[in-house]
Design a protein around this motif. Sequence first.
Motif, PDB file in Angstrom:
ATOM      1  N   GLU A 254     -13.322  -0.499  -0.063  1.00 34.04           N
ATOM      2  CA  GLU A 254     -12.921   0.551   0.871  1.00 34.04           C
ATOM      3  C   GLU A 254     -14.041   0.836   1.859  1.00 34.04           C
ATOM      4  O   GLU A 254     -15.189   1.074   1.475  1.00 34.04           O
ATOM      5  N   ARG A 255     -13.672   0.774   3.140  1.00 35.06           N
ATOM      6  CA  ARG A 255     -14.583   1.135   4.213  1.00 35.06           C
ATOM      7  C   ARG A 255     -13.844   2.085   5.153  1.00 35.06           C
ATOM      8  O   ARG A 255     -13.158   1.656   6.081  1.00 35.06           O
TER       9      ARG A 255
ATOM     10  N   ILE B  80     -10.293  -2.737  -5.267  1.00 38.09           N
ATOM     11  CA  ILE B  80     -10.308  -2.240  -3.890  1.00 38.09           C
ATOM     12  C   ILE B  80     -11.730  -2.253  -3.319  1.00 38.09           C
ATOM     13  O   ILE B  80     -12.679  -1.850  -3.989  1.00 38.09           O
TER      14      ILE B  80
ATOM     15  N   GLU C  55     -18.045  -6.542  -1.365  1.00 39.06           N
ATOM     16  CA  GLU C  55     -18.809  -5.314  -1.159  1.00 39.06           C
ATOM     17  C   GLU C  55     -20.115  -5.603  -0.432  1.00 39.06           C
ATOM     18  O   GLU C  55     -20.583  -4.804   0.382  1.00 39.06           O
TER      19      GLU C  55
ATOM     20  N   PHE D 227       0.869  -1.173   0.000  1.00 39.00           N
ATOM     21  CA  PHE D 227       0.000   0.000   0.000  1.00 39.00           C
ATOM     22  C   PHE D 227       0.912   1.232   0.000  1.00 39.00           C
ATOM     23  O   PHE D 227       1.620   1.478   0.972  1.00 39.00           O
TER      24      PHE D 227
ATOM     25  N   ALA E 163      -7.523  -5.020  -0.671  1.00 38.60           N
ATOM     26  CA  ALA E 163      -7.033  -5.035  -2.053  1.00 38.60           C
ATOM     27  C   ALA E 163      -7.027  -6.469  -2.569  1.00 38.60           C
ATOM     28  O   ALA E 163      -6.598  -7.382  -1.886  1.00 38.60           O
TER      29      ALA E 163
ATOM     30  N   GLN F 197      -9.004  -0.755   3.895  1.00 41.88           N
ATOM     31  CA  GLN F 197      -8.986  -1.092   2.479  1.00 41.88           C
ATOM     32  C   GLN F 197      -8.649  -2.569   2.314  1.00 41.88           C
ATOM     33  O   GLN F 197      -7.720  -3.082   2.943  1.00 41.88           O
TER      34      GLN F 197
ATOM     35  N   ARG G  49     -14.373  -8.790  -5.644  1.00 45.42           N
ATOM     36  CA  ARG G  49     -14.624  -7.490  -5.017  1.00 45.42           C
ATOM     37  C   ARG G  49     -16.125  -7.239  -4.848  1.00 45.42           C
ATOM     38  O   ARG G  49     -16.572  -6.766  -3.801  1.00 45.42           O
TER      39      ARG G  49
END
Length: 499
Positions: free
Chosen positions: A136-137, A134, A162, A25, A143, A141, A158
Amino acid sequence: MSGRYGHQPNRHLPTPVSAPLFPLFADLQGRRVLVVGGGPVAERKTEALLHAGALPSVGAPDLTPRLLAWYEAGRIEWIDGRFDPHWLSGVWLVVAATDDADVNRAVAAAADASHVFANVVDDRELSTFQVPAIVERGPLQVAISSGGGAPMLARHLRRQLETLLDDSWASLAELFTRQRRRIRQRFPQTAERRRFFEKLLAGPLPRLYRQRLHAQAEQHFLAVLDEHATTARGSVAVVGAGPGDAGLLTLNALRAMNEADVILHDRLVSEDVLRLGRRDATYIEVGKSATGHSTRQDDIHALMLEHARTGKRVVRLKGGDPFVFGRGGEELEFLRTHGIPYEVVPGITAAVACAAYAGIPLTHRDHAQSVKLVTAHCKDSFDTLDWQSLAQERQTLAVYMGVAGLEGLRDRLVAHGRAPSTPFALIENGSRRDQRVLTGTLADLPETARFHQVRSPALLVLGEVAALAGTLHWFGAPPVCAVAPTHSRNLPTPTLQAA
């Protein structure tokens, strides 16, 4: 005993055929990144860079309306023209996002010469870094990368994540980030902090955030922070690792391995299984071998006691099941004597797993109504077995042993009435990628094993069901119907009175 494999500085995990990417990252806040190209793909890449706080420089003769708007707002730099290697001066990364293959190759070559990481969109071979999918929250993250080889698979995964990761994860990540210094001051030791987090995450905190009860969640966090004991008590989990296939681990085994500070593992526990344990745990091999270096049982006891008494969570990871020829009972007796808390996580024993992976049912209505599990590591253990019972027909023998005792096993069984024509299956590396199955008859058993150089770990299945390996095979290479070039014709005359 530091590092992933304590006591074994020269041991390494096997290198995969295609080495995985190193996950990274990158902190691009305030750092220049070059994007070559001015079309829709370059626009998406630039947007992601802006989100990360980077300073994108976009090089292209023309820009999309959105890129042009960002340039006019002062959010990006525009280098008007065709790619020039001098554009790479002072940048940390470069993304080639043009529809011209020659330009993309030129960017990759110039980046390589300048020691700048390059991503060439949809070109795995030219790229030195990949942009993952990605989830993302907040600060959290996730990945996902396929190494550039299957980006659609990464995007599919992903989409699944989600739906699994709700917004409460963002609240949790923000809380832990905000309270990070306070937590570290309260729990300076890594093991203490980990147990604190485990207690929080196993309690009502995630539910409170899912219910949008943020004030109550914060109060609960502070209460746990104040009450959590700083003096941790060590413990030992005696865990069965199964025969080798990591997919056969139980969920409780995975939990124990991921909570462990120290993992004392047998020599034959597979690398695939070890990879599933905590990355920062201390791994110590304590295996036994008939021919090489062995760790004495007393030394294993001492290691469990030493680490547990310092407050660590110890996993004693054993091949197969710890209570089937695994000396798990002896270890529990020792732990109980010394007042160390313990738990047992059963594993799939080799007889069950290896026979299944070889297509051999241990019981069968037409062939075998019982199963006997036997170990015979040496001559002395041979003398304690009930050979008359073991030689009975219509039963299956699963023999845990090295291959050195096969001749004595064959001779005693035949002497007590077992037919020399009884089928056998020798399963080497059962359930693993290199599983090998040899089949034959009892008369030729030791010669077959020697001729084909059978090595540990190997399990012998003897009985009528072993003949089914040829027709019910489903995993790995097909069984080899092994006939040794020569075999003993001077078998003991069957007699129930033989020693």
